[in-house]
Design a protein around this motif. Structure first.
Motif, mmCIF file in Angstrom:
data_model
loop_
_atom_site.group_PDB
_atom_site.id
_atom_site.type_symbol
_atom_site.label_atom_id
_atom_site.label_comp_id
_atom_site.label_asym_id
_atom_site.label_seq_id
_atom_site.Cartn_x
_atom_site.Cartn_y
_atom_site.Cartn_z
ATOM 1 N N ILE A 231 0.865 -1.167 -0.089
ATOM 2 C CA ILE A 231 -0.109 -0.056 0.117
ATOM 3 C C ILE A 231 0.804 1.178 0.197
ATOM 4 O O ILE A 231 1.644 1.174 0.984
ATOM 5 N N ASP A 232 0.609 1.978 -1.030
ATOM 6 C CA ASP A 232 1.330 3.290 -0.894
ATOM 7 C C ASP A 232 0.582 4.605 -1.027
ATOM 8 O O ASP A 232 -0.591 4.628 -1.648
ATOM 9 N N ILE A 233 1.045 5.748 -0.153
ATOM 10 C CA ILE A 233 0.096 6.906 -0.316
ATOM 11 C C ILE A 233 0.582 7.627 -1.711
ATOM 12 O O ILE A 233 1.544 7.958 -2.100
ATOM 13 N N ASP A 234 -0.593 7.838 -2.496
ATOM 14 C CA ASP A 234 -0.274 8.641 -3.904
ATOM 15 C C ASP A 234 0.267 10.106 -3.535
ATOM 16 O O ASP A 234 -0.358 10.775 -2.713
ATOM 17 N N ASN A 235 1.086 10.262 -4.515
ATOM 18 C CA ASN A 235 1.673 11.594 -4.299
ATOM 19 C C ASN A 235 2.322 12.260 -2.980
ATOM 20 O O ASN A 235 2.156 13.344 -2.785
ATOM 21 N N PHE A 236 2.726 11.329 -2.380
ATOM 22 C CA PHE A 236 3.206 11.689 -0.913
ATOM 23 C C PHE A 236 4.554 12.831 -1.071
ATOM 24 O O PHE A 236 4.410 13.695 -0.108
ATOM 25 N N LYS A 237 5.450 12.571 -1.802
ATOM 26 C CA LYS A 237 6.498 13.616 -1.803
ATOM 27 C C LYS A 237 6.073 14.775 -2.188
ATOM 28 O O LYS A 237 6.431 16.007 -1.747
ATOM 29 N N ARG A 238 5.081 15.100 -3.258
ATOM 30 C CA ARG A 238 4.511 16.232 -3.347
ATOM 31 C C ARG A 238 3.797 16.985 -2.218
ATOM 32 O O ARG A 238 3.834 18.158 -1.971
ATOM 33 N N TYR A 239 3.109 15.992 -1.378
ATOM 34 C CA TYR A 239 2.465 16.616 -0.067
ATOM 35 C C TYR A 239 3.359 16.956 0.833
ATOM 36 O O TYR A 239 3.276 18.147 1.431
ATOM 37 N N ASN A 240 4.563 16.208 0.905
ATOM 38 C CA ASN A 240 5.429 16.710 2.032
ATOM 39 C C ASN A 240 6.163 17.980 1.459
ATOM 40 O O ASN A 240 6.485 18.771 2.241
ATOM 41 N N ASP A 241 6.601 18.123 0.224
ATOM 42 C CA ASP A 241 7.168 19.201 -0.192
ATOM 43 C C ASP A 241 6.237 20.639 -0.032
ATOM 44 O O ASP A 241 6.684 21.707 0.297
ATOM 45 N N PHE A 243 3.502 20.832 2.225
ATOM 46 C CA PHE A 243 2.998 21.034 3.304
ATOM 47 C C PHE A 243 4.027 21.003 4.699
ATOM 48 O O PHE A 243 3.779 21.416 5.589
ATOM 49 N N GLY A 244 5.218 20.410 4.000
ATOM 50 C CA GLY A 244 6.056 20.142 5.156
ATOM 51 C C GLY A 244 6.438 18.881 5.765
ATOM 52 O O GLY A 244 5.235 18.258 5.752
ATOM 53 N N HIS A 245 7.621 18.436 6.225
ATOM 54 C CA HIS A 245 7.706 17.188 6.788
ATOM 55 C C HIS A 245 6.728 17.110 8.219
ATOM 56 O O HIS A 245 6.376 15.803 8.227
ATOM 57 N N LEU A 246 6.352 18.152 9.005
ATOM 58 C CA LEU A 246 5.509 17.684 10.125
ATOM 59 C C LEU A 246 3.899 17.216 9.508
ATOM 60 O O LEU A 246 3.518 16.463 10.385
#
Length: 369
Positions: A231-241, A243-246
C-alpha cells in the motif's frame, strides 16, 4: 524463645519457594502450562508448610493456608480449589485430628476468601496486586479465628488472642512480602514487554515495523496460503514538499490509523518504509480480496475528501496484491510480486488496486528499462 523461631523459619521457607516459582515463570519455563502447574506447585508449597508444625499455643497448625491465599488472589477460585487437593490428601494420610475441620478452615476457606479479591489482570501480570488485599484478607482471617475459638471453647482467652496476634503478624508480613515479590517480577516483565514492543514498533505510526512483520508473515506462510498487499500513499512526496515534513508525518499517522481500523481482525498491517505499508491477509479469494482492497481505498479517500482543493488533490492510496500459490512459498517473492502490482496501480491512474500477473509485470519491467 525457640518456639518463636519456628514460624519465622516457615515464613522464610515460603518466601524462598515463591522466589523460585516467580523466576521459573519469568524464564517462561512453566507459563504455557501454568493452569496445571500453578495448582501443583501451590499444593506442594502447602505440604512443605505442613512439614513444619507450629507450637499449639500459637493457635495455628502451620502456614499451609498462605500458598492457597496467593493462588486464590492471583489466579482465582478454580486454581485455588485445585491447589487444595494435594494438601487435603496429605492431611488424610497424616490422619490429623479434626481433619475435615482443618481442611475446611486452613485450605477451603482461604481458597474461597482470597478468590473474592481476584482480578483477571493479576494473573496476566498487567496489573499489580494491591497490598491492601493482603491486609484485608489477614484481618478477616484473624477475626474469624478469634470468633471460631470463642465459639468452640465457650470463652475468650487473652493469652490465645496474643499468640494468635503474633502469628497473624507473621502471616501478614509474609503475605505482603509474597505479593511484593510477585508485583516486582510483573513490573520487570512489563518493562521487558514494553522494550520488545518498542523494538518491533514503528516510532512514528505506532504500527508494527517491517522486522516484526517479516517474522509473523513467515510463521503464517508455513501454515496456510496468504496474500500480501503493498500500500502506497499517492503523491506523498508532493504533499511533503508543499505542506512540510511535520504535516507529512501527521498524514502517515492518519493513514496508519485508518488502515488499523479497517484491516480485518485476523490480518496484520505494518509500516514497510517511507510512505508504504504492507499487509498480510488470510483471505486468498480474488473476489473477496478485491472488495477488501476497494474498501481500504474508499476508506482513505473518504476520510480526506473534505481536504481536497485546487492546490493539492484528494489524498488516496494505491495497492498491489499478490496471492501465494501454496503454503511455504517464498515470502520475499510474494512481496516482490505485490510491489510490482503496486507499480502498475501507480502508473495506471492511482487510487486503485491491481493483482499481480506475471505477463503484465514482465511488460512493465520492459517498459521501465
Amino acid at each position: 524463645m525457640n518456639e518463636y523461631l519456628i514460624p519465622l523459619t516457615s515464613a522464610c521457607t515460603l518466601v524462598t519457594l515463591n522466589y523460585i516459582a516467580t523466576k521459573l515463570r519469568s524464564k517462561m519455563l512453566i507459563e504455557s502450562h501454568e493452569h496445571l502447574l500453578a495448582p501443583l506447585l501451590t499444593g506442594l508449597a502447602s505440604i512443605i508448610m505442613m512439614l513444619q508444625p507450629l507450637p499449639e499455643a500459637f493457635g495455628l497448625i502451620d502456614l499451609r493456608s498462605l500458598p492457597i491465599f496467593m493462588a486464590g488472589l492471583r489466579y482465582g477460585l478454580p486454581v485455588a480449589i485445585l491447589s487444595t487437593v494435594l494438601p487435603s490428601g496429605y492431611s488424610f494420610i497424616l490422619q490429623e485430628n479434626h481433619g475435615l475441620f482443618v481442611i475446611a478452615q486452613d485450605l477451603a476457606a482461604p481458597a474461597l476468601l482470597s478468590s473474592f479479591f481476584h482480578n483477571k489482570e493479576y494473573r496476566s501480570g498487567f496489573l499489580d496486586i494491591p497490598i491492601r488485599h493482603g491486609l484485608q484478607i489477614c484481618t478477616l482471617v484473624f477475626i474469624v479465628r478469634l470468633m471460631t475459638h470463642a465459639y468452640l471453647t465457650g470463652s475468650f482467652s487473652l493469652d490465645y488472642a496474643a499468640d494468635l496476634l503474633f502469628m497473624q503478624f507473621i502471616m501478614t508480613a509474609t503475605f505482603i512480602l509474597l505479593i511484593a515479590m510477585v508485583n516486582d517480577e510483573n513490573k520487570n516483565w512489563r518493562l521487558q514487554r514494553q522494550l520488545e514492543m518498542q523494538a518491533n514498533q514503528d516510532g512514528l505510526t505506532r504500527l508494527p515495523n517491517l522486522r516484526s512483520f517479516i517474522s509473523i508473515a513467515k510463521n503464517a506462510m508455513r501454515m496456510r496460503k496468504v496474500s500480501i498487499m503493498m500500500i502506497d500513499i499517492d503523491n506523498f512526496k508532493r504533499y511533503n514538499d508543499h505542506f512540510g515534513h511535520l504535516e507529512g508525518d501527521q498524514l502517515l499517522r492518519d493513514i496508519a490509523s485508518i488502515l488499523r481500523h479497517y484491516v480485518q481482525e485476523q490480518d496484520y498491517v505494518a509500516r514497510y518504509g517511507g510512505e508504504e505499508f504492507i499487509l498480510i491477509s488470510t483471505e486468498t479469494d480474488p473476489i473477496r480480496l478485491a472488495a477488501y482492497a476497494q474498501r481500504l481505498c474508499e476508506a482513505v479517500a473518504g476520510s480526506f475528501q473534505e481536504q481536497s482543493n485546487n492546490v493539492y488533490p484528494q489524498i488516496t492510496i494505491s495497492i498491489g496484491i499478490s496471492i501465494a500459490g501454496a503454503p511455504q512459498e517464498e515470502l520475499q517473492q510474494i512481496i516482490s510480486e505485490a510491489d510490482h502490482a503496486l507499480y502498475e496501480s501507480k502508473h495506471s491512474g492511482k487510487n486503485r488496486f491491481t493483482f499481480y500477473t506475471g505477463a503484465k509485470i514482465a511488460k512493465h519491467k520492459m517498459n521501465a528499462y
